[in-house]
Design a protein around this motif. Structure first.
Motif, PDB file in Angstrom:
ATOM      1  N   THR B  36       0.849  -1.189   0.000  1.00 58.39           N
ATOM      2  CA  THR B  36       0.000   0.000   0.000  1.00 58.39           C
ATOM      3  C   THR B  36       0.885   1.240   0.000  1.00 58.39           C
ATOM      4  OG1 THR B  36      -0.132  -0.261   2.380  1.00 58.39           O
ATOM      5  CG2 THR B  36      -2.036  -0.991   1.100  1.00 58.39           C
ATOM      6  N   SER B  38       2.222   5.047  -0.880  1.00 57.24           N
ATOM      7  CA  SER B  38       1.511   6.327  -0.916  1.00 57.24           C
ATOM      8  C   SER B  38       1.053   6.576  -2.333  1.00 57.24           C
ATOM      9  CB  SER B  38       2.452   7.453  -0.493  1.00 57.24           C
ATOM     10  OG  SER B  38       3.086   7.085   0.708  1.00 57.24           O
ATOM     11  N   PRO B  89       2.498   5.153  -7.244  1.00 63.23           N
ATOM     12  CA  PRO B  89       3.426   6.269  -7.031  1.00 63.23           C
ATOM     13  C   PRO B  89       4.645   6.231  -7.938  1.00 63.23           C
ATOM     14  CG  PRO B  89       3.638   4.659  -5.278  1.00 63.23           C
ATOM     15  CD  PRO B  89       2.499   4.204  -6.132  1.00 63.23           C
TER      16      PRO B  89
END
Lengths: 301, 477
Positions: B36, B38, B89
Motif C-alpha cells: 500500500t 503512498s 506512485p
C-alpha cells in the motif's frame, strides 16, 4: 562481489528469457503485403477485411466506375503524362512503429508488368520480392528463397501492371461503384473490382485507400491500405505515404524520391538461388509452382 | 547496473502474469505486488498511469483472439485495477498493477517489458548474466509432494561448472545461500516453464562473481565446489524492442568417441544447436545444411531455446520438407494463417539441391518455448522428426510488442496457435518421443540421454543414399 540477491537474478534472467519468447509471427511473416500500393492496386477477394464502411447518402446520380477512374487519372497528371512513363524507381522508408523498426525501401517497376521491392530492416536484413513478368519470387532471411505459387503470382502480376490506371480509365471491365462511403474520415467513392474495394476521394478524385485480401505464403489475409500525402514527381502526382493495416499491425511506407524511366533490367534479375531452383524445376519438367499454403500429406518418419 | 533492479521487481510480477495461470499470486519467486504505497499525487503522473493502463487493457480487449475471455470479466478487471494503476506512485508500482491485470488472463506472452531493458536503452547490453555452463532441471522429490530436486542435466565443455567438477546427474543441494528445490510453483502447465526459468537463473550469476555449490554425485558424498561465473561471450543480436540477446549457432559432426559410445557405428551424424530464433542464426543454419545434407542423420538441439521470430520456423523446417507442409496455424479473431514450410531447393551458393530427407531428431527441454515449440511440434506432427528430451514449456502464442505511454513495451499475444490437427501447444507443450522420461540415473550414466537416444534412433534407421551434392564452396567448421 555479487551485489544481487537471488530474486533479483531470477527476475533479470527471466526477463531476458521472457523477451525471447515472442513469436512475432505476423510482424515479420508478412513482408509482401501491399508494398507497392502507390501506383498500382492488388487483387482477389475472400474474407471480410475490416468493419463495414459507413454508407453516405448520394446526391444525384452515382458516377460510373469509368468516371471515377478517369477523374483519378486526371487528378494524378492525366493520360498523356502517364503514357510517357515506362518505368519508375522509388526510394523511401518502411516503418513498423509498434516494433520500433525502421528501414530503407526501394521499389522498381517497369511496363508492362515487372516489379521489384527491396526492404532493409535493422535486425532482419534484406527482404526482396520480384516479378519479372513471368516468374515471381521472394528472398527473405526468415523463410529463405522461394518461388511464388500460382495464386501469389497471379496477384503479383496484377500488382505489377504499370499501366493499370490508364487501362482502367479506358476500360473498367467489371468494376462498379458500390456507393459513397466514409473511409478514414473522407467521403469516398467505393469501387468494387474483383471483390476488392478501392476508395477514391469524392472531392479530389485521388485514391484514398484499398481494402483487399492479399495472398501470402501463409494464406489469405485481409489488408487495409491508406494512401496519403500526394505529391508531384515531375508532371504526375503520387501518394508518398501508405499505411498498411494487417492483423492489428501497422506498416508505414513513405516514398521520398521517384525517378521516371530510369529502371534497369538488373533490378529484375533472378538471384543465383532462385535461378537454381527455377532451372531445377524446369529440368524436372515440373508444372507451375504449387501454392505454398497447400499442406503436404503426412510423411512417415 | 543496479539502477535497473527496482524495475525488474515489476517485471517479475509481469512474469507472474505470464506464468501464474490465472492466479494473482505471481509464484513463489516473484515479489509480491507493491503493498500500500503512498498514492501518486501528481496529476500528470496519475494521468500517465491511467493512460498506460488503458492502453494495455484496450489492446487486450481489441486483439485477444477469444472475445469471451476478454468480455465482462475483463471489464471487471478495469473497474477494479484502473484506480490502483492511477494511484501508483512510481513505475514499479504501476507495473505491478499491470502484472496483476495480465495475470487474470493466465496465458503466456503477456508481459510488460521495462523501457530500461529495450535495445534502445543505454547499458542494456551490460545486463547479460554470467554463465556457469551448467543446466539444471527440477524433478519432484520422491515422497515429498512440495519439494523438488535440482539435478544437473548438462555441463558445457570448458565451462566454469566443468572446471569445478560438476557433472550431469549430480544433485545440487545449495547454491550460495539458496536451496534450489524450494519455493517453486507446483503445477504441470506454465508452471513448468517458470521452474525452468528459475533453474536457468540459479545457474547464472554476476559475471566474475563466485558462488559455492553443494553438489552430490550419484552414490557419492555431497561436497562444496566453487563456481566463478563467466561473462557471456556469445555474439549479441538486436531486434526491435528486445534487449541485446546472445545469439549463437554451432554445428559439427559427432566424433568417433560419441558415435561409438552411443552405438552409431560409422554413421555420419550432424549436430546443429542454436539458442534463439533470431536472424543471425538463419544463414549459418543454411550453410551448415550445405555440408550436412550428405549426413546419415541430423540432430537439432533446441534445448533452452526460448523462441524468437516465428517466421523463421518455416524457413528452417523447409530444409527437411520436400513439399510445403503446415506446421500449424495461428488464429486471430478473423484470420487463420498457416505456418507453411518453405522447401529449400538451393544451397547458399546457388546450387540446386533437394531438402534433406534423412532421419531428423530434435532435442528439447522444459526451457524450449514458443517458436521452438512451433517448429518441434509441427515437425513431429508431420512425422518428419522425432523429438527427444523433456516436454517443452507450453508457452507458444504469436505475440507482438507495442510501446506504452510510460515508456515501457507491452508484449502481447494476439493469436492462438494450434497444430494442424487442432491441438494447442499453449500450457501443454510438445511431448517428446522418448521411450520413457529420463531420470537422474540416466543423466549420470549417459551424460546426455536425449542426444544418446536420438543417435541410437538415427542409427536404427535404414540407411538410404542421399544424392544432395556437397557444396564445394562451403568449408567444414
Amino acid at each position: 562481489m555479487n551485489t544481487m540477491n537471488t530474486t533479483d537474478r531470477i527476475a533479470r534472467s527471466s526477463a531476458r528469457t521472457l523477451l525471447a519468447t515472442a513469436a512475432l509471427a505476423a510482424l515479420l511473416g508478412l513482408p509482401a503485403v501491399a508494398q507497392d500500393a502507390a501506383p498500382a492496386a492488388p487483387a482477389a477477394p475472400k474474407m471480410p477485411a475490416a468493419p463495414a464502411l459507413k454508407e453516405l447518402p448520394v446526391e444525384g446520380q452515382k458516377p460510373s466506375a469509368k468516371d471515377v477512374f478517369a477523374k483519378h487519372l486526371e487528378a494524378t497528371g492525366g493520360k498523356a503524362a502517364w503514357e510517357a512513363k515506362k518505368s519508375m524507381v522509388a526510394t523511401g522508408a518502411i516503418e513498423i512503429p509498434a516494433a520500433q523498426l525502421k528501414g530503407a525501401m526501394k521499389t522498381t517497376a517497369a511496363a508492362p508488368d515487372r516489379v521489384a521491392v527491396n526492404m532493409e530492416l535493422p535486425g532482419i536484413g534484406t527482404t526482396s520480392q520480384c516479378f519479372d513478368g513471368t516468374v515471381g519470387w521472394s528472398m527473405d532471411p526468415m523463410r529463405g528463397p522461394a518461388i511464388m505459387g500460382e495464386k501469389e503470382v497471379e496477384q503479383m502480376k496484377r500488382d505489377a501492371n504499370f499501366l493499370r490506371d490508364l487501362q482502367m480509365a479506358n476500360d473498367p471491365g467489371t468494376a462498379e461503384v458500390a456507393g459513397l462511403v466514409e473511409f478514414e474520415g473522407t467521403p469516398c467513392w467505393h469501387v468494387k473490382v474483383d471483390g476488392n474495394s478501392y476508395l477514391y476521394a469524392k472531392d479530389t478524385g485521388l485514391m484514398k485507400g484499398i481494402r483487399m485480401t492479399a495472398a501470402t505464403p501463409m494464406g489469405d489475409l485481409p489488408v487495409t491500405v491508406l494512401m496519403e500525402e500526394y505529391k508531384d514527381f515531375g508532371d504526375v502526382k503520387m501518394a508518398t505515404r501508405s499505411t498498411t493495416k494487417v492483423m492489428g499491425q501497422v506498416q508505414v511506407m513513405s516514398f521520398e524520391a521517384v525517378e521516371w524511366n530510369a529502371a534497369k533490367d538488373e533490378a529484375f534479375a533472378m538471384p543465383a538461388e532462385i535461378k537454381a531452383m527455377k532451372d531445377a524445376s524446369k529440368d524436372a519438367g515440373a508444372p507451375a509452382e504449387k501454392d505454398a499454403a497447400a499442406p503436404a500429406p503426412k510423411a512417415a518418419p | 547496473m543496479n539502477a535497473v533492479l527496482p524495475s525488474l521487481a515489476g517485471l517479475a510480477v509481469a512474469m507472474g502474469a505470464l506464468l501464474a495461470a490465472g492466479r494473482d499470486d505471481a509464484g513463489a519467486n516473484a515479489p509480491a505486488p507493491a503493498a500500500t504505497p503512498s498514492p501518486a499525487a501528481d496529476p500528470a503522473v496519475r494521468a500517465r498511469n491511467a493512460e498506460t493502463f488503458d492502453a494495455v487493457w484496450t489492446i487486450v480487449r481489441d486483439s485477444h483472439w477469444d472475445p469471451e475471455r476478454v468480455g465482462a470479466s475483463w471489464d471487471a478487471v478495469r473497474d477494479e485495477l484502473l484506480p490502483k494503476a492511477e494511484a501508483a506512485p512510481d513505475q514499479d508500482a504501476l507495473r505491478a498493477v499491470l502484472g496483476q491485470a495480465l495475470a487474470r488472463l493466465g496465458q503466456s506472452h503477456f508481459a510488460i517489458i521495462p523501457g530500461e531493458l529495450s535495445s534502445a536503452a543505454p547499458g542494456a547490453a551490460e545486463l547479460l548474466e554470467g554463465r556457469s555452463g551448467a543446466t539444471l532441471w527440477f524433478t519432484p522429490r520422491a515422497g515429498e509432494p512440495a519439494a523438488w530436486d535440482a539435478i544437473v542435466a548438462a555441463v558445457e565443455p570448458g565451462s566454469p561448472a566443468e572446471s569445478a567438477g560438476i557433472a550431469p546427474g549430480m544433485r545440487v543441494l545449495r547454491i550460495g545461500d539458496r536451496e534450489p528445490g524450494t519455493r517453486l510453483p507446483a503445477g504441470d502447465g506454465l508452471e513448468r516453464y517458470q521452474r525452468a526459468n528459475t533453474a536457468a537463473a540459479l545457474a547464472s550469476g554476476e559475471p566474475g562473481s563466485k558462488a559455492t555449490w553443494r553438489v552430490e554425485p550419484m552414490g557419492g558424498e555431497a561436497r562444496d565446489v566453487e563456481v566463478t561465473y563467466a561473462a557471456d561471450g556469445r555474439p549479441q543480436a538486436k531486434f526491435a524492442s528486445l534487449p541485446p540477446m546472445p545469439t549463437e549457432l554451432t554445428w559439427r559432426h559427432l566424433d568417433e568417441t560419441e558415435r561409438e559410445r552411443w552405438g552409431a557405428g560409422d554413421r555420419e551424424i550432424g549436430l546443429i544447436a542454436f539458442n534463439i530464433w533470431l536472424i543471425p542464426v538463419a544463414r549459418p543454419f543454411d550453410k551448415a545444411m550445405d555440408t550436412l545434407r550428405a549426413a546419415d542423420g541430423i540432430v537439432i538441439d533446441l534445448r533452452g531455446n526460448p523462441g524468437g521470430i516465428g517466421a523463421m520456423a518455416m524457413g528452417i523446417a523447409g530444409h527437411f520438407t520436400a513439399e510445403p507442409a503446415s506446421l500449424g496455424e495461428m488464429r486471430t479473431r478473423d484470420t487463420t494463417l498457416s505456418f507453411t514450410t518453405n522447401p529449400r531447393r538451393a544451397s547458399t551458393s546457388g546450387v540446386a539441391v533437394e531438402p534433406y530427407a534423412g532421419p531428423l531428431a530434435i532435442l528439447v527441454d522444459d526451457a524450449s518455448a514458443s517458436t521452438t515449440e512451433i517448429f518441434a511440434g509441427g515437425m513431429q506432427h508431420l512425422g518428419r522428426a522425432r523429438v527427444f528430451g523433456r516436454r517443452t514449456a507450453g508457452a507458444a502464442l504469436p505475440a507482438m510488442m507495442t510501446p506504452l505511454p510510460n515508456g515501457d513495451v507491452f508484449l502481447h499475444a494476439f493469436a492462438d496457435y494450434r497444430l494442424p490437427d487442432g491441438t494447442a501447444l499453449e500450457a501443454t507443450g510438445v511431448r517428446p518421443d522418448n521411450a520413457r522420461p529420463y531420470d537422474r540415473a540416466d543423466y549420470s550414466r549417459e551424460g546426455d540421454p536425449a542426444l544418446a537416444e536420438a543417435v541410437r534412433w538415427i542409427a536404427s534407421q535404414r540407411r538410404t543414399p542421399r544424392p544432395g551434392p556437397k557444396d564445394p564452396q562451403t568449408p567444414s567448421p
